[in-house]
Motif scaffolding. Sequence first.
Motif, PDB file in Angstrom:
ATOM      1  N   VAL A 289      30.454  44.200  58.556  1.00 26.12           N
ATOM      2  CA  VAL A 289      30.935  45.584  58.557  1.00 26.12           C
ATOM      3  C   VAL A 289      30.121  46.435  59.524  1.00 26.12           C
ATOM      4  N   ALA A 290      28.808  46.175  59.585  1.00 24.04           N
ATOM      5  CA  ALA A 290      27.973  46.913  60.543  1.00 24.04           C
ATOM      6  C   ALA A 290      28.447  46.663  61.975  1.00 24.04           C
ATOM      7  N   PHE A 291      28.810  45.418  62.270  1.00 22.44           N
ATOM      8  CA  PHE A 291      29.357  45.118  63.590  1.00 22.44           C
ATOM      9  C   PHE A 291      30.727  45.759  63.795  1.00 22.44           C
ATOM     10  N   CYS A 292      31.503  45.868  62.707  1.00 20.29           N
ATOM     11  CA  CYS A 292      32.839  46.479  62.809  1.00 20.29           C
ATOM     12  C   CYS A 292      32.765  47.915  63.327  1.00 20.29           C
ATOM     13  N   ALA A 293      31.682  48.617  63.011  1.00 17.89           N
ATOM     14  CA  ALA A 293      31.537  49.996  63.466  1.00 17.89           C
ATOM     15  C   ALA A 293      31.565  50.072  64.994  1.00 17.89           C
ATOM     16  N   LEU A 294      31.147  48.993  65.680  1.00 15.62           N
ATOM     17  CA  LEU A 294      31.166  48.990  67.145  1.00 15.62           C
ATOM     18  C   LEU A 294      32.587  48.988  67.693  1.00 15.62           C
ATOM     19  N   LEU A 295      33.553  48.556  66.891  1.00 12.01           N
ATOM     20  CA  LEU A 295      34.946  48.551  67.353  1.00 12.01           C
ATOM     21  C   LEU A 295      35.461  49.955  67.607  1.00 12.01           C
ATOM     22  N   PHE A 301      32.957  46.346  76.177  1.00 14.89           N
ATOM     23  CA  PHE A 301      31.748  45.569  75.900  1.00 14.89           C
ATOM     24  C   PHE A 301      31.404  45.590  74.420  1.00 14.89           C
ATOM     25  N   PHE A 302      31.495  46.759  73.784  1.00 11.70           N
ATOM     26  CA  PHE A 302      31.125  46.872  72.377  1.00 11.70           C
ATOM     27  C   PHE A 302      32.140  46.173  71.479  1.00 11.70           C
ATOM     28  N   ALA A 303      33.412  46.226  71.850  1.00  7.24           N
ATOM     29  CA  ALA A 303      34.415  45.491  71.083  1.00  7.24           C
ATOM     30  C   ALA A 303      34.129  43.996  71.145  1.00  7.24           C
ATOM     31  N   LEU A 531      31.162  58.556  74.518  1.00  9.21           N
ATOM     32  CA  LEU A 531      30.287  58.022  73.483  1.00  9.21           C
ATOM     33  C   LEU A 531      30.024  59.063  72.391  1.00  9.21           C
ATOM     34  N   GLY A 532      29.751  60.293  72.815  1.00 13.45           N
ATOM     35  CA  GLY A 532      29.504  61.367  71.863  1.00 13.45           C
ATOM     36  C   GLY A 532      30.699  61.650  70.980  1.00 13.45           C
ATOM     37  N   ASP A 533      31.903  61.485  71.531  1.00  7.57           N
ATOM     38  CA  ASP A 533      33.116  61.697  70.737  1.00  7.57           C
ATOM     39  C   ASP A 533      33.321  60.577  69.716  1.00  7.57           C
ATOM     40  N   ALA A 534      32.923  59.359  70.089  1.00  8.85           N
ATOM     41  CA  ALA A 534      33.215  58.202  69.246  1.00  8.85           C
ATOM     42  C   ALA A 534      32.151  57.938  68.181  1.00  8.85           C
ATOM     43  N   LEU A 535      30.907  58.264  68.469  1.00 15.46           N
ATOM     44  CA  LEU A 535      29.820  57.893  67.559  1.00 15.46           C
ATOM     45  C   LEU A 535      29.959  58.496  66.155  1.00 15.46           C
ATOM     46  N   PRO A 536      30.329  59.775  66.014  1.00 13.92           N
ATOM     47  CA  PRO A 536      30.481  60.295  64.639  1.00 13.92           C
ATOM     48  C   PRO A 536      31.456  59.478  63.808  1.00 13.92           C
ATOM     49  N   LEU A 537      32.595  59.105  64.393  1.00 10.39           N
ATOM     50  CA  LEU A 537      33.561  58.290  63.653  1.00 10.39           C
ATOM     51  C   LEU A 537      32.986  56.926  63.326  1.00 10.39           C
ATOM     52  N   ALA A 538      32.259  56.320  64.283  1.00 11.04           N
ATOM     53  CA  ALA A 538      31.651  55.010  64.032  1.00 11.04           C
ATOM     54  C   ALA A 538      30.649  55.094  62.886  1.00 11.04           C
ATOM     55  N   ILE A 539      29.860  56.151  62.863  1.00 14.03           N
ATOM     56  CA  ILE A 539      28.867  56.321  61.803  1.00 14.03           C
ATOM     57  C   ILE A 539      29.555  56.540  60.455  1.00 14.03           C
ATOM     58  N   ILE A 540      30.623  57.339  60.450  1.00 15.42           N
ATOM     59  CA  ILE A 540      31.368  57.574  59.205  1.00 15.42           C
ATOM     60  C   ILE A 540      31.946  56.262  58.674  1.00 15.42           C
ATOM     61  N   VAL A 541      32.557  55.477  59.570  1.00 17.24           N
ATOM     62  CA  VAL A 541      33.118  54.180  59.166  1.00 17.24           C
ATOM     63  C   VAL A 541      32.032  53.293  58.583  1.00 17.24           C
ATOM     64  N   THR A 603      23.042  51.554  76.146  1.00 20.55           N
ATOM     65  CA  THR A 603      23.546  50.569  75.187  1.00 20.55           C
ATOM     66  C   THR A 603      22.521  50.200  74.118  1.00 20.55           C
ATOM     67  N   VAL A 604      21.234  50.425  74.405  1.00 19.78           N
ATOM     68  CA  VAL A 604      20.174  49.955  73.507  1.00 19.78           C
ATOM     69  C   VAL A 604      20.271  50.583  72.120  1.00 19.78           C
ATOM     70  N   PRO A 605      20.294  51.919  71.982  1.00 22.01           N
ATOM     71  CA  PRO A 605      20.320  52.471  70.618  1.00 22.01           C
ATOM     72  C   PRO A 605      21.588  52.121  69.847  1.00 22.01           C
ATOM     73  N   ILE A 606      22.704  51.935  70.548  1.00 23.42           N
ATOM     74  CA  ILE A 606      23.957  51.616  69.853  1.00 23.42           C
ATOM     75  C   ILE A 606      23.913  50.192  69.307  1.00 23.42           C
ATOM     76  N   ILE A 607      23.562  49.249  70.170  1.00 26.97           N
ATOM     77  CA  ILE A 607      23.480  47.847  69.738  1.00 26.97           C
ATOM     78  C   ILE A 607      22.402  47.688  68.679  1.00 26.97           C
ATOM     79  N   LEU A 608      21.256  48.313  68.916  1.00 29.52           N
ATOM     80  CA  LEU A 608      20.150  48.181  67.971  1.00 29.52           C
ATOM     81  C   LEU A 608      20.528  48.774  66.624  1.00 29.52           C
ATOM     82  N   PHE A 609      21.222  49.909  66.627  1.00 28.54           N
ATOM     83  CA  PHE A 609      21.612  50.531  65.364  1.00 28.54           C
ATOM     84  C   PHE A 609      22.510  49.592  64.563  1.00 28.54           C
ATOM     85  N   ALA A 610      23.523  49.018  65.229  1.00 29.31           N
ATOM     86  CA  ALA A 610      24.454  48.146  64.512  1.00 29.31           C
ATOM     87  C   ALA A 610      23.756  46.888  64.015  1.00 29.31           C
TER      88      ALA A 610
END
Length: 742
Positions: A289-295, A301-303, A531-541, A603-610
């Motif tokens: 599920v943590a990886f799913c947030a990258l979708l 690349f993240f998908a 990225l800024g537009d997408a990250l809130p939704l990714a975090i919520i998911v 890409t580092v903080p996004i990949i590392l976070f997931a």
Amino acid sequence: MLDKLAQLTIHRPRRLLIGALLVVVIAGAAAAGLMSRLTMGGWDVPGSESDHAASVLKDTFRHNDPNLVLLVTDQRGVDDPAVATAGEALTKRLAAERGVSDVASYWSAGKPAVMRGVNGDKALITGHIDGDFDVALKKVKELAPAYNGTVDGLTVRLGGAEQMWNENLTQATNDATLADTVVFPLVLIILILIFGSVIAALLPLAVATVTIVGSMGIFWALTFGFDLSNFVLNTATFVGMGLAIDYSLLIVSRFREERRRDLSDAEAIRATVRTAGRTVVFSAVCVAVAFCALLVVPFPFFASLAIGGIATTLFAAAAAITIVPALIMVLGPRLEKLRVPGLKQRDMSEESHFWRRIATWVMRRPVLVSTVVLAVLVLMGLPALGMNLRLQDEQVLPPSAGSAQVVQVVRQEFGTKESEAIRVVAPGTGDPARLTGEISGYAKQLSTLPDVARVDSLAGSFAGGALVAGPTPESQRFAAKDGTHLAVIPGVDGHSSAGAELVRAVRAAQAPFPVLVGGAPAVAVDTFDRLGDALPLAIIVLVLSMFVLLFLLTGSVLLPIKAIALTTLSLTATFGALVFIFQDGHLRWLIGDFTVTGAIIWTVPIILFAMAFGLSMDYQVFIMSRIKEEKDRGKDNDTAVVDGLARTGRVVTYAALVISTVCAVWVTSGIGYMKSFGIGIPLAIILDATIVRGTLLPAFMKLLGNANWWAPRPLRLLHARFGLHEHVEAPAAAEPKAKVTT
């Protein structure tokens, strides 16, 4: 399903292992063709303004920004007749290469000052390699041997964006090969120290090998439906190995515990698969599920990374809950063969007196401990507030890399930022020859913006609001039949925050005709805006999914909130450490040299976070499932917490040690952002497995008391029907089989 799997493991272990071997053989054969099917791209911003501008430049103006640079050096001077003749010949030779266009040089372009070094002994040849990312990368690999070193009597060094990616990926491949050769022996040594037996230590590595090979076979199949990045290979190797070993340790630990209850081998395996096996499956779902947030992050690349991570995680869980019990049944006492003389066997299933003492001590003074630890973690996380992001460029490479050296020479001796030009494109304006006045006024206006060095246009070149060079035949490159474009040359680093502000200023400037703003700095702005537009939704998911999963595990509303908050806190502290080290440039003496850019690769903080969030929740599931099991046995809150922490103490500690070691090998990489993963992921895991587990978790559970387990009645009924229940009743009758000592 788990009961049926347990029965299969007990009664048909050899058939199960033969089936697993067949899967590995088939997957290995498929994986042999995997590399040719992976992509190196996936970093673009489809549908953005900069993407549209690049398409118009290519289709309407036949213009492509240079992605290939030859730095030519000769002590005779670039204006020497012999050097000029050789330089012109080299320019024609590069232009004749198939797949290379828009070739220009100091000698062919009329000897412009921007293509001549300040000392007069260096000059530039630029060009564009056509095709998508993978095609261009393949081409630059073909060109590199012919355009590096001494060429026609000239000293030539190859640089540019495509060569940067070529060297980046070559370095990453070499680093991965080195890491693979180091990590397996290192992990084997750790496992031998844990088990005391070589054969027992090889069991988790066998599962890891099956996971890695099997995952690559799955990747090969997935490439027929998805574009997968070559980064999935790292996912299979490091995430797959780490999770496979983690899950194997948990299953072995639980089996030993069940054996101490005087159960037969079959009964112990059945109880292990029902409890630890269910925890493994649940944990794998959390990581997936943590990886799913990258979708949700809208970059190919993240998908790709998400798909690879999900496949690897689920395969690791499937391998662990089938192969480990089957091997235990088949090997029996032979697991203890090849014991290391003088090395004490460590039984992970025995409770840890150390963690029991820590938990008891913390729960006697929860306010003091939680206040101090929270203050330390918040202090560690403060630098994260100043995190800056930038796209990848040559500065991620070691200073010895050829493309990095070319860029540094260009910056120091040529004083131009042509490659970082902001492209202002005006399609559909009609004949641009009739718009000379408007173009001139617009270029003059743009040249007055802060941090603009020069604006080149059909009407000439402007700086500081004045015409500094009139139009020349070369200016016709800015015209097409039905449009024009301008090049805004920045006076600052185009990839910096100042470069981003300049892009926004150009976009905000009033234009006499509709324009699109592109170029490398605009790509960076569009990337981070998207990225800024997408990250809130990714975090919520991510947060909602984790809350639901942890509720199904615990039956509590508060415990999932606490687990998510604590994991986020440890990740924030990790980000603060990354900023302190890689953005601010500290501790290079310890982790190896890298180029300090004042920013973190985006890409580092996004990949590392997931990845770190998923792996940290992995341990939360291990611990919380055991605490819940102790609570279900009728123990009070405090006793359940202490017993749960004590009984998972060794397995979580060893698992965190192994997976941290696996990821820490990345520190040996010569690439800056790979070093970031080598520091960030182990740090997040260690913080979560030590400070969070040992202090904040028991402190908060003590403070909340029985409220830890609260949920409104409808949710309690929901959990009773669908929740995860670890408790296993003692079997009614023992099956007579020889006991296995592991």
